[in-house]
Motif scaffolding. Structure first.
Motif, PDB file in Angstrom:
ATOM      1  N   SER A 193       0.816  -1.209   0.000  1.00 50.39           N
ATOM      2  CA  SER A 193       0.000   0.000   0.000  1.00 50.39           C
ATOM      3  C   SER A 193       0.852   1.262   0.000  1.00 50.39           C
ATOM      4  N   LYS A 194       2.009   1.225   0.639  1.00 45.90           N
ATOM      5  CA  LYS A 194       2.864   2.414   0.703  1.00 45.90           C
ATOM      6  C   LYS A 194       3.712   2.574  -0.558  1.00 45.90           C
ATOM      7  N   CYS A 195       4.128   1.477  -1.145  1.00 47.37           N
ATOM      8  CA  CYS A 195       5.064   1.537  -2.273  1.00 47.37           C
ATOM      9  C   CYS A 195       4.393   1.411  -3.635  1.00 47.37           C
ATOM     10  N   HIS A 196       3.143   0.985  -3.664  1.00 50.69           N
ATOM     11  CA  HIS A 196       2.464   0.759  -4.937  1.00 50.69           C
ATOM     12  C   HIS A 196       1.163   1.536  -5.063  1.00 50.69           C
ATOM     13  N   GLY A 197       0.819   2.347  -4.094  1.00 49.40           N
ATOM     14  CA  GLY A 197      -0.400   3.147  -4.165  1.00 49.40           C
ATOM     15  C   GLY A 197      -1.541   2.538  -3.383  1.00 49.40           C
ATOM     16  N   MET A 198      -2.452   3.376  -2.987  1.00 48.69           N
ATOM     17  CA  MET A 198      -3.551   2.950  -2.121  1.00 48.69           C
ATOM     18  C   MET A 198      -4.719   2.324  -2.884  1.00 48.69           C
ATOM     19  N   ASP A 199      -4.733   2.401  -4.189  1.00 52.33           N
ATOM     20  CA  ASP A 199      -5.849   1.873  -4.960  1.00 52.33           C
ATOM     21  C   ASP A 199      -5.577   0.411  -5.288  1.00 52.33           C
ATOM     22  N   PHE A 200      -5.832  -0.457  -4.318  1.00 57.20           N
ATOM     23  CA  PHE A 200      -5.585  -1.873  -4.531  1.00 57.20           C
ATOM     24  C   PHE A 200      -6.642  -2.696  -3.814  1.00 57.20           C
ATOM     25  N   ARG A 201      -6.773  -3.914  -4.258  1.00 57.62           N
ATOM     26  CA  ARG A 201      -7.660  -4.876  -3.624  1.00 57.62           C
ATOM     27  C   ARG A 201      -6.803  -6.054  -3.188  1.00 57.62           C
ATOM     28  N   LEU A 202      -7.044  -6.507  -1.993  1.00 58.83           N
ATOM     29  CA  LEU A 202      -6.255  -7.599  -1.438  1.00 58.83           C
ATOM     30  C   LEU A 202      -7.185  -8.726  -1.020  1.00 58.83           C
ATOM     31  N   ASN A 203      -6.913  -9.901  -1.515  1.00 59.60           N
ATOM     32  CA  ASN A 203      -7.667 -11.076  -1.083  1.00 59.60           C
ATOM     33  C   ASN A 203      -6.873 -11.768   0.015  1.00 59.60           C
ATOM     34  N   SER A 204      -7.489 -11.898   1.182  1.00 61.10           N
ATOM     35  CA  SER A 204      -6.857 -12.621   2.271  1.00 61.10           C
ATOM     36  C   SER A 204      -7.877 -13.612   2.814  1.00 61.10           C
ATOM     37  N   THR A 205      -7.398 -14.758   3.232  1.00 60.57           N
ATOM     38  CA  THR A 205      -8.318 -15.804   3.676  1.00 60.57           C
ATOM     39  C   THR A 205      -7.944 -16.323   5.056  1.00 60.57           C
ATOM     40  N   ALA A 206      -8.953 -16.825   5.729  1.00 56.74           N
ATOM     41  CA  ALA A 206      -8.789 -17.496   7.015  1.00 56.74           C
ATOM     42  C   ALA A 206     -10.071 -18.274   7.265  1.00 56.74           C
ATOM     43  N   SER A 207     -10.079 -19.053   8.316  1.00 58.54           N
ATOM     44  CA  SER A 207     -11.255 -19.869   8.623  1.00 58.54           C
ATOM     45  C   SER A 207     -12.455 -19.026   9.032  1.00 58.54           C
ATOM     46  N   THR A 208     -12.198 -17.922   9.741  1.00 54.09           N
ATOM     47  CA  THR A 208     -13.307 -17.088  10.218  1.00 54.09           C
ATOM     48  C   THR A 208     -12.997 -15.611   9.986  1.00 54.09           C
ATOM     49  N   TYR A 209     -14.048 -14.803  10.021  1.00 51.20           N
ATOM     50  CA  TYR A 209     -13.903 -13.354   9.909  1.00 51.20           C
ATOM     51  C   TYR A 209     -13.034 -12.821  11.046  1.00 51.20           C
ATOM     52  N   ASP A 210     -13.244 -13.327  12.259  1.00 55.27           N
ATOM     53  CA  ASP A 210     -12.465 -12.854  13.403  1.00 55.27           C
ATOM     54  C   ASP A 210     -10.970 -13.097  13.210  1.00 55.27           C
TER      55      ASP A 210
END
Length: 134
Positions: free
Chosen positions: A87-104
Motif C-alpha cells: 500500500s505504501k510503495c504501490h499506491g492505495m488503490d488496490f484490492r487484497l484477497n486474504s483468507t482465514a477460517s473465520t472473519y475474526d
C-alpha cells in the motif's frame, strides 16, 4: 494583522515548509522492489529468515506464496508487512484477497497486525480499516 508582511513572504514561507516536508519525507520508491528492506527500515522490524523468504517470494513470479506452518510463528505479522509495503510503495488503490477460517481471524489476526504496525510506525494508512467479506 497577518503574521506575514505580504504575498511574497507568504510564498517564501510555503516554499520553505514544502522543502522541509520533502526533506524529511520517506521516498517509498526505494522500497518498491524490496519488501525486506521496507520491513527493516520503515516498519523497524526484524523478520526471521523464513519471513524474509516469504517477503522475497512475493516479488518473484508467479507472485504467490503458500505458507504452511504452526500457530504463532509470524504468518500474520508477515502478511501485515506485505500489506503495508504494497500500500505504501504501490499506491492505495488496490484490492487484497486474504483468507482465514473465520472473519475474526482475518479481522483480529491479520488486519489487527496491519493496524498495529501502521500505528506504531505512524504511517497513517489503515486507521479504521476493516476487511469486507463478499
Amino acid at each position: 494583522m497577518h503574521p506575514f508582511d505580504g504575498p511574497a513572504e507568504l510564498i517564501r514561507e510555503l516554499k520553505r515548509l514544502q522543502k522541509s516536508v520533502s526533506e524529511t519525507a520517506t521516498d517509498f520508491a526505494l522500497y518498491r522492489d524490496d519488501p525486506v528492506r521496507f520491513a527493516r527500515e520503515v516498519l523497524k522490524q526484524d523478520p526471521t529468515p523464513d519471513q524474509e523468504e516469504v517477503l522475497r517470494a512475493i516479488i518473484t513470479p508467479p507472485y504467490k506464496v503458500c505458507v504452511r506452518s504452526a500457530h504463532n510463528v509470524g504468518k500474520s505479522f508477515c502478511s501485515a508487512c506485505i500489506i503495508l509495503w504494497f500500500s505504501k510503495c504501490h499506491g492505495m488503490d488496490f484490492r487484497l484477497n486474504s483468507t482465514a477460517s473465520t472473519y475474526d481471524q482475518i479481522n483480529e489476526a491479520v488486519w489487527g497486525e496491519v493496524r498495529n504496525l501502521d500505528f506504531k510506525c505512524d504511517l497513517g494508512l489503515m486507521n479504521g480499516v476493516r476487511p469486507i467479506i463478499k
